[in-house]
Design an enzyme around this catalytic site. Structure first.
Site, PDB file in Angstrom:
ATOM      1  N   SER A  15       6.382   9.948 -11.291  1.00 14.88           N
ATOM      2  CA  SER A  15       7.802  10.298 -11.125  1.00 14.88           C
ATOM      3  C   SER A  15       8.655   9.140 -10.653  1.00 14.88           C
ATOM      4  CB  SER A  15       7.936  11.482 -10.161  1.00 14.88           C
ATOM      5  OG  SER A  15       7.384  11.176  -8.908  1.00 14.88           O
ATOM      6  N   ASN A  80      -2.911   6.947 -10.550  1.00 17.90           N
ATOM      7  CA  ASN A  80      -1.965   6.159  -9.759  1.00 17.90           C
ATOM      8  C   ASN A  80      -1.401   6.922  -8.557  1.00 17.90           C
ATOM      9  OD1 ASN A  80       0.364   4.072  -9.401  1.00 17.90           O
ATOM     10  ND2 ASN A  80       1.395   6.039  -9.757  1.00 17.90           N
ATOM     11  N   TYR A 152      -5.717   5.681   4.734  1.00 12.90           N
ATOM     12  CA  TYR A 152      -5.320   5.061   3.458  1.00 12.90           C
ATOM     13  C   TYR A 152      -6.348   4.020   3.000  1.00 12.90           C
ATOM     14  CZ  TYR A 152      -2.264   2.703   0.061  1.00 12.90           C
ATOM     15  OH  TYR A 152      -1.725   2.158  -1.084  1.00 12.90           O
ATOM     16  N   LYS A 156      -8.703   4.104  -0.382  1.00 12.34           N
ATOM     17  CA  LYS A 156      -8.650   3.073  -1.425  1.00 12.34           C
ATOM     18  C   LYS A 156      -9.988   2.343  -1.560  1.00 12.34           C
ATOM     19  CE  LYS A 156      -4.403   3.778  -2.757  1.00 12.34           C
ATOM     20  NZ  LYS A 156      -4.119   4.323  -4.094  1.00 12.34           N
TER      21      LYS A 156
HETATM   22  P1  NAP Z   1       5.617   5.922  -4.516  1.00 13.43           P
HETATM   23  O1  NAP Z   1       6.861   5.249  -4.966  1.00 13.43           O
HETATM   24  O2  NAP Z   1       5.605   6.621  -3.216  1.00 13.43           O
HETATM   25  O3  NAP Z   1       5.153   6.927  -5.683  1.00 13.43           O
HETATM   26  C1  NAP Z   1       4.019   7.745  -5.516  1.00 13.43           C
HETATM   27  C2  NAP Z   1       3.875   8.644  -6.719  1.00 13.43           C
HETATM   28  O4  NAP Z   1       2.739   9.498  -6.514  1.00 13.43           O
HETATM   29  C3  NAP Z   1       5.080   9.551  -6.933  1.00 13.43           C
HETATM   30  O5  NAP Z   1       5.299   9.710  -8.315  1.00 13.43           O
HETATM   31  C4  NAP Z   1       4.629  10.869  -6.321  1.00 13.43           C
HETATM   32  O6  NAP Z   1       5.339  11.947  -6.924  1.00 13.43           O
HETATM   33  C5  NAP Z   1       3.152  10.861  -6.710  1.00 13.43           C
HETATM   34  N1  NAP Z   1       2.308  11.739  -5.916  1.00 13.43           N
HETATM   35  C6  NAP Z   1       2.147  11.757  -4.566  1.00 13.43           C
HETATM   36  N2  NAP Z   1       1.318  12.746  -4.225  1.00 13.43           N
HETATM   37  C7  NAP Z   1       0.937  13.373  -5.372  1.00 13.43           C
HETATM   38  C8  NAP Z   1       0.095  14.473  -5.673  1.00 13.43           C
HETATM   39  N3  NAP Z   1      -0.545  15.176  -4.715  1.00 13.43           N
HETATM   40  N4  NAP Z   1      -0.068  14.839  -6.976  1.00 13.43           N
HETATM   41  C9  NAP Z   1       0.584  14.163  -7.954  1.00 13.43           C
HETATM   42  N5  NAP Z   1       1.382  13.123  -7.730  1.00 13.43           N
HETATM   43  C10 NAP Z   1       1.568  12.727  -6.449  1.00 13.43           C
HETATM   44  O7  NAP Z   1       4.403   4.882  -4.440  1.00 13.43           O
HETATM   45  P2  NAP Z   1       4.077   3.565  -5.308  1.00 13.43           P
HETATM   46  O8  NAP Z   1       4.356   2.395  -4.450  1.00 13.43           O
HETATM   47  O9  NAP Z   1       4.655   3.642  -6.681  1.00 13.43           O
HETATM   48  O10 NAP Z   1       2.481   3.692  -5.355  1.00 13.43           O
HETATM   49  C11 NAP Z   1       1.754   4.056  -6.505  1.00 13.43           C
HETATM   50  C12 NAP Z   1       0.282   3.761  -6.248  1.00 13.43           C
HETATM   51  O11 NAP Z   1       0.117   2.375  -5.950  1.00 13.43           O
HETATM   52  C13 NAP Z   1      -0.305   4.523  -5.056  1.00 13.43           C
HETATM   53  O12 NAP Z   1      -1.616   4.913  -5.344  1.00 13.43           O
HETATM   54  C14 NAP Z   1      -0.293   3.488  -3.948  1.00 13.43           C
HETATM   55  O13 NAP Z   1      -1.267   3.751  -2.981  1.00 13.43           O
HETATM   56  C15 NAP Z   1      -0.606   2.230  -4.745  1.00 13.43           C
HETATM   57  N6  NAP Z   1      -0.213   0.993  -4.077  1.00 13.43           N
HETATM   58  C16 NAP Z   1       1.104   0.722  -3.816  1.00 13.43           C
HETATM   59  C17 NAP Z   1       1.426  -0.471  -3.194  1.00 13.43           C
HETATM   60  C18 NAP Z   1       2.844  -0.843  -2.878  1.00 13.43           C
HETATM   61  O14 NAP Z   1       3.044  -1.895  -2.239  1.00 13.43           O
HETATM   62  N7  NAP Z   1       3.841  -0.101  -3.305  1.00 13.43           N
HETATM   63  C19 NAP Z   1       0.416  -1.364  -2.835  1.00 13.43           C
HETATM   64  C20 NAP Z   1      -0.891  -1.050  -3.112  1.00 13.43           C
HETATM   65  C21 NAP Z   1      -1.198   0.131  -3.737  1.00 13.43           C
HETATM   66  P3  NAP Z   1       5.532  13.391  -6.212  1.00 13.43           P
HETATM   67  O15 NAP Z   1       5.844  13.114  -4.772  1.00 13.43           O
HETATM   68  O16 NAP Z   1       6.633  14.018  -6.981  1.00 13.43           O
HETATM   69  O17 NAP Z   1       4.253  14.106  -6.406  1.00 13.43           O
END
Ligand code: NAP
Length: 243
Positions: A15, A80, A152, A156
């Site tokens: 999303s 993701n 977290y 991971k």
């Molecule tokens: P984000 O902007 O918070 O987006 C998270 C996404 O996951 C949203 O689409 C959310 O949508 C969805 N989500 C959360 N809980 C869910 C559930 N129970 N079922 C289905 N969807 C769910 O985070 P992001 O930064 O894009 O992160 C994406 C991935 O990258 C994650 O796994 C995160 O751990 C990883 N990551 C991010 C970073 C960073 O610096 N941003 C670094 C390392 C790893 P809804 O809330 O509508 O469900």
């Protein structure tokens, strides 16, 4: 011609942020994409948007069933979806531990289990098993650990171990499984950090800046494509040189 022409992909957590960028990139490479999140109305590039909580086995199974019913197969899964609920271990509640593990780690397991059977049935134009590609989004802190993120980092680290296990278990069926471990990427997840903290973090990164969601999406698209057809069980770091 795209590198993913004709492929059917499911992307979770689509999303916003990294997930939305992955949907856009896979679609630009020619894939038909099913985008999932708990709250999702539309997602640019997606052919179908489904409301799915990845920690709910029934919803996950229904999503994969609907994808196969509509598009005939699943070739690519990108796990993701992820959340953080940070806090020091001594004060971390059971609920905060459970929720992060349920979404980040169990959700990855549930979706992988759900696609494994349809992926095993996939056949190429030559009639040979064509399997599929699973890409899990881990994190640099799943490799290094990080104070204040016991739930977290454990989730991971678990995703990385699961990736290697799935690669071994399903490799003989031509199903590849790899992980991308992002460092600090600009998204809603990191936007909540105070500006001075973000600047301090940026100074610890050899490239001296946060990454973009598209940096992660590019690595995912490569791992999902035939260009990576002999790559499985690996963790690709997209972290500006942090680790
Ligand atoms: P984000 O902007 O918070 O987006 C998270 C996404 O996951 C949203 O689409 C959310 O949508 C969805 N989500 C959360 N809980 C869910 C559930 N129970 N079922 C289905 N969807 C769910 O985070 P992001 O930064 O894009 O992160 C994406 C991935 O990258 C994650 O796994 C995160 O751990 C990883 N990551 C991010 C970073 C960073 O610096 N941003 C670094 C390392 C790893 P809804 O809330 O509508 O469900």
């Amino acid at each position: 011609m795209g590198t993913l022409d004709g492929r059917i992909a499911i992307v979770t957590g689509a999303s916003r942020g990294i997930g939305a960028a992955i949907v856009g990139k896979l679609a630009a490479e020619g894939a038909t994409v099913v985008a999932c999140a708990r709250s999702i109305e539309s997602c640019p590039g997606a052919s179908l948007c489904l409301k799915v909580d990845v920690s709910n086995a029934e919803q996950v199974d229904a999503c994969v069933k609907e994808t196969v019913a509509k598009f005939g197969r699943v070739d690519i899964l990108v796990n993701n979806a992820g959340i953080t609920k940070d806090g020091l271990l001594m004060r971390m509640s059971d609920a905060d531990w459970d929720q992060v593990i349920d979404i980040n780690l169990k959700g990855t397991f549930l979706f992988t289990r759900a696609v494994s059977r349809p992926m095993m049935k996939n056949k190429g134009a030559d009639g040979q098993p064509s399997g599929g590609a699973i890409v899990n989004i881990a994190s640099v802190v799943g490799i290094t650990g990080n104070a204040g993120q016991a739930n977290y980092t454990s989730s991971k680290g678990g995703v990385i171990a699961l990736t290697k296990t799935v690669a071994k278990e399903l490799g003989s069926r031509q199903i590849r499984c790899n992980a991308v471990a992002p460092g600090f990427i600009r998204s809603q997840m990191t936007d909540v950090l105070p500006e001075d903290v973000k600047n301090q973090y940026a100074q610890t990164i050899p490239l001296k800046r946060f990454g973009e969601a598209t940096d992660v999406a590019n690595a995912v698209a490569w791992l999902a494509s035939d260009a990576a057809s002999y790559v499985t069980g690996q963790v690709i770091s997209v972290n500006g040189g942090m680790v």
